[in-house]
Design a protein around this motif. Structure first.
Motif, PDB file in Angstrom:
ATOM      1  N   ASN A  28       0.821  -1.221   0.000  1.00 23.74           N
ATOM      2  CA  ASN A  28       0.000   0.000   0.000  1.00 23.74           C
ATOM      3  C   ASN A  28       0.853   1.270   0.000  1.00 23.74           C
ATOM      4  O   ASN A  28       0.558   2.218   0.712  1.00 23.74           O
ATOM      5  CB  ASN A  28      -0.924   0.041   1.222  1.00 23.74           C
ATOM      6  CG  ASN A  28      -1.869  -1.124   1.257  1.00 23.74           C
ATOM      7  OD1 ASN A  28      -2.250  -1.623   0.198  1.00 23.74           O
ATOM      8  ND2 ASN A  28      -2.232  -1.569   2.422  1.00 23.74           N
ATOM      9  N   ASP A  29       1.948   1.246  -0.755  1.00 21.05           N
ATOM     10  CA  ASP A  29       2.833   2.414  -0.855  1.00 21.05           C
ATOM     11  C   ASP A  29       3.585   2.730   0.434  1.00 21.05           C
ATOM     12  O   ASP A  29       4.296   3.716   0.491  1.00 21.05           O
ATOM     13  CB  ASP A  29       2.051   3.685  -1.269  1.00 21.05           C
ATOM     14  CG  ASP A  29       1.576   3.607  -2.705  1.00 21.05           C
ATOM     15  OD1 ASP A  29       2.162   2.803  -3.455  1.00 21.05           O
ATOM     16  OD2 ASP A  29       0.650   4.326  -3.064  1.00 21.05           O
ATOM     17  N   ILE A  30       3.421   1.914   1.445  1.00 19.20           N
ATOM     18  CA  ILE A  30       4.140   2.184   2.691  1.00 19.20           C
ATOM     19  C   ILE A  30       5.395   1.323   2.711  1.00 19.20           C
ATOM     20  O   ILE A  30       5.333   0.099   2.584  1.00 19.20           O
ATOM     21  CB  ILE A  30       3.248   1.904   3.906  1.00 19.20           C
ATOM     22  CG1 ILE A  30       2.056   2.857   3.851  1.00 19.20           C
ATOM     23  CG2 ILE A  30       4.025   2.102   5.204  1.00 19.20           C
ATOM     24  CD1 ILE A  30       0.945   2.508   4.759  1.00 19.20           C
ATOM     25  N   LYS A  31       6.541   1.992   2.828  1.00 17.31           N
ATOM     26  CA  LYS A  31       7.797   1.262   2.737  1.00 17.31           C
ATOM     27  C   LYS A  31       8.252   0.740   4.089  1.00 17.31           C
ATOM     28  O   LYS A  31       8.652  -0.410   4.205  1.00 17.31           O
ATOM     29  CB  LYS A  31       8.860   2.166   2.132  1.00 17.31           C
ATOM     30  CG  LYS A  31       8.503   2.571   0.703  1.00 17.31           C
ATOM     31  CD  LYS A  31       9.662   3.214   0.008  1.00 17.31           C
ATOM     32  CE  LYS A  31       9.404   3.241  -1.487  1.00 17.31           C
ATOM     33  NZ  LYS A  31      10.526   3.868  -2.205  1.00 17.31           N
ATOM     34  N   VAL A  56       6.576   6.698   3.153  1.00 13.74           N
ATOM     35  CA  VAL A  56       5.509   6.391   2.200  1.00 13.74           C
ATOM     36  C   VAL A  56       5.955   6.806   0.794  1.00 13.74           C
ATOM     37  O   VAL A  56       6.509   7.897   0.618  1.00 13.74           O
ATOM     38  CB  VAL A  56       4.211   7.147   2.577  1.00 13.74           C
ATOM     39  CG1 VAL A  56       3.058   6.728   1.679  1.00 13.74           C
ATOM     40  CG2 VAL A  56       3.855   6.912   4.030  1.00 13.74           C
ATOM     41  N   ALA A  57       5.696   5.943  -0.176  1.00 20.39           N
ATOM     42  CA  ALA A  57       6.052   6.265  -1.556  1.00 20.39           C
ATOM     43  C   ALA A  57       5.061   7.278  -2.113  1.00 20.39           C
ATOM     44  O   ALA A  57       3.857   7.119  -1.966  1.00 20.39           O
ATOM     45  CB  ALA A  57       6.033   4.993  -2.398  1.00 20.39           C
ATOM     46  N   GLY A  58       5.583   8.338  -2.705  1.00 20.19           N
ATOM     47  CA  GLY A  58       4.707   9.348  -3.280  1.00 20.19           C
ATOM     48  C   GLY A  58       5.280   9.854  -4.592  1.00 20.19           C
ATOM     49  O   GLY A  58       6.265   9.320  -5.099  1.00 20.19           O
ATOM     50  N   PRO A  66       9.111  10.097  -8.663  1.00 17.11           N
ATOM     51  CA  PRO A  66       8.767   9.298  -7.475  1.00 17.11           C
ATOM     52  C   PRO A  66       9.647   9.704  -6.295  1.00 17.11           C
ATOM     53  O   PRO A  66      10.861   9.867  -6.450  1.00 17.11           O
ATOM     54  CB  PRO A  66       9.077   7.855  -7.892  1.00 17.11           C
ATOM     55  CG  PRO A  66       9.320   7.888  -9.350  1.00 17.11           C
ATOM     56  CD  PRO A  66       9.703   9.280  -9.726  1.00 17.11           C
ATOM     57  N   ASP A  68      10.144   9.487  -1.724  1.00 23.29           N
ATOM     58  CA  ASP A  68       9.759   8.889  -0.443  1.00 23.29           C
ATOM     59  C   ASP A  68       9.381  10.016   0.511  1.00 23.29           C
ATOM     60  O   ASP A  68      10.157  10.934   0.711  1.00 23.29           O
ATOM     61  CB  ASP A  68      10.935   8.117   0.164  1.00 23.29           C
ATOM     62  CG  ASP A  68      11.243   6.861  -0.618  1.00 23.29           C
ATOM     63  OD1 ASP A  68      10.374   6.419  -1.395  1.00 23.29           O
ATOM     64  OD2 ASP A  68      12.353   6.333  -0.456  1.00 23.29           O
ATOM     65  N   GLN A 113      -1.378   1.771   9.020  1.00 21.96           N
ATOM     66  CA  GLN A 113      -1.284   2.091   7.589  1.00 21.96           C
ATOM     67  C   GLN A 113      -2.295   3.169   7.201  1.00 21.96           C
ATOM     68  O   GLN A 113      -1.987   4.074   6.440  1.00 21.96           O
ATOM     69  CB  GLN A 113      -1.498   0.827   6.754  1.00 21.96           C
ATOM     70  CG  GLN A 113      -0.359  -0.155   6.923  1.00 21.96           C
ATOM     71  CD  GLN A 113      -0.422  -1.313   5.956  1.00 21.96           C
ATOM     72  OE1 GLN A 113      -1.324  -1.400   5.133  1.00 21.96           O
ATOM     73  NE2 GLN A 113       0.524  -2.210   6.055  1.00 21.96           N
ATOM     74  N   LEU A 117      -1.387   6.977   5.550  1.00 19.07           N
ATOM     75  CA  LEU A 117      -1.898   7.530   4.287  1.00 19.07           C
ATOM     76  C   LEU A 117      -2.665   8.821   4.528  1.00 19.07           C
ATOM     77  O   LEU A 117      -2.623   9.733   3.715  1.00 19.07           O
ATOM     78  CB  LEU A 117      -2.761   6.489   3.564  1.00 19.07           C
ATOM     79  CG  LEU A 117      -1.993   5.222   3.151  1.00 19.07           C
ATOM     80  CD1 LEU A 117      -2.936   4.186   2.557  1.00 19.07           C
ATOM     81  CD2 LEU A 117      -0.882   5.531   2.164  1.00 19.07           C
TER      82      LEU A 117
END
Ligand SMILES: [Zn+2]
Ligand SMILES: [Zn+2]
Length: 169
Positions: A28-31, A56-58, A66, A68, A113, A117
């Motif tokens: 879920n885009d969370i590293k 979090v990937a953004g 891209p 972090d 999580q 977000l």
């Protein structure tokens, strides 16, 4: 982020257990997630207090690169056992975000999580001074300036100004 709370549920109200989290998630885009969790025994369940820093990937809102994003947040929620000992069943369901299952395991994954977000900036930037992309030619202006006449910027402003006029009438 699953914690067995069998022991804590047997302890008197006010008992406290602390845990340190340091996990790579990759979903879920969370590293990754780091932080401290404190569980306090309450009358009907457990008060969960989390202080978290997540990666979090953004995507940079100006140049679309891209990136972090590091987000820090804390939250506090009460969790109730799914099998309540108390007769007051009406309480149940209010805290369905954080429930303790039949094996008395508290799963914090979902809540941690979701909060990560929610804490994400709406318009993240790769760098506070990111120059963005030229709206006319698509050039990444962080690398080098494009050759577009600066007039294009004026046009953008005049559009905004006319929009402003329209919304007033
Ligand atoms: Zn950028
Ligand atoms: Zn350009």
């Amino acid at each position: 982020m699953q914690i067995n709370v069998t022991q804590l549920l047997k302890e008197p109200i006010g008992s406290r257990h602390s845990y340190h989290i340091d996990e790579n998630i990759g979903a879920n885009d969370i590293k990754s997630i780091k932080g401290d969790v404190t569980l306090t025994r309450t009358k009907s369940g457990i008060m969960v207090k989390c202080e978290i820093t997540a990666l979090v990937a953004g995507i940079c809102s100006r140049c679309l690169k891209p990136i972090d994003c590091e987000v820090s947040y804390s939250f506090e929620e009460e969790s109730l056992p799914s099998i309540t000992i108390s007769e007051d069943l009406s309480l149940h369901g209010q805290f369905d975000n954080l429930t303790i299952d039949e094996s008395q395991t508290l799963d914090l994954t979902e809540a941690i999580q979701q909060y990560a977000l929610l804490t994400m900036p709406v318009k993240p930037l790769c760098h506070p001074d990111c120059a963005g992309i030229c709206p006319s030619c698509g050039q990444d202006l962080n690398k080098y300036p494009c050759q577009c006449p600066s007039r294009s910027h004026d046009q953008r402003w005049s559009k905004l100004i006319s929009l402003g006029k329209e919304s007033k009438t």
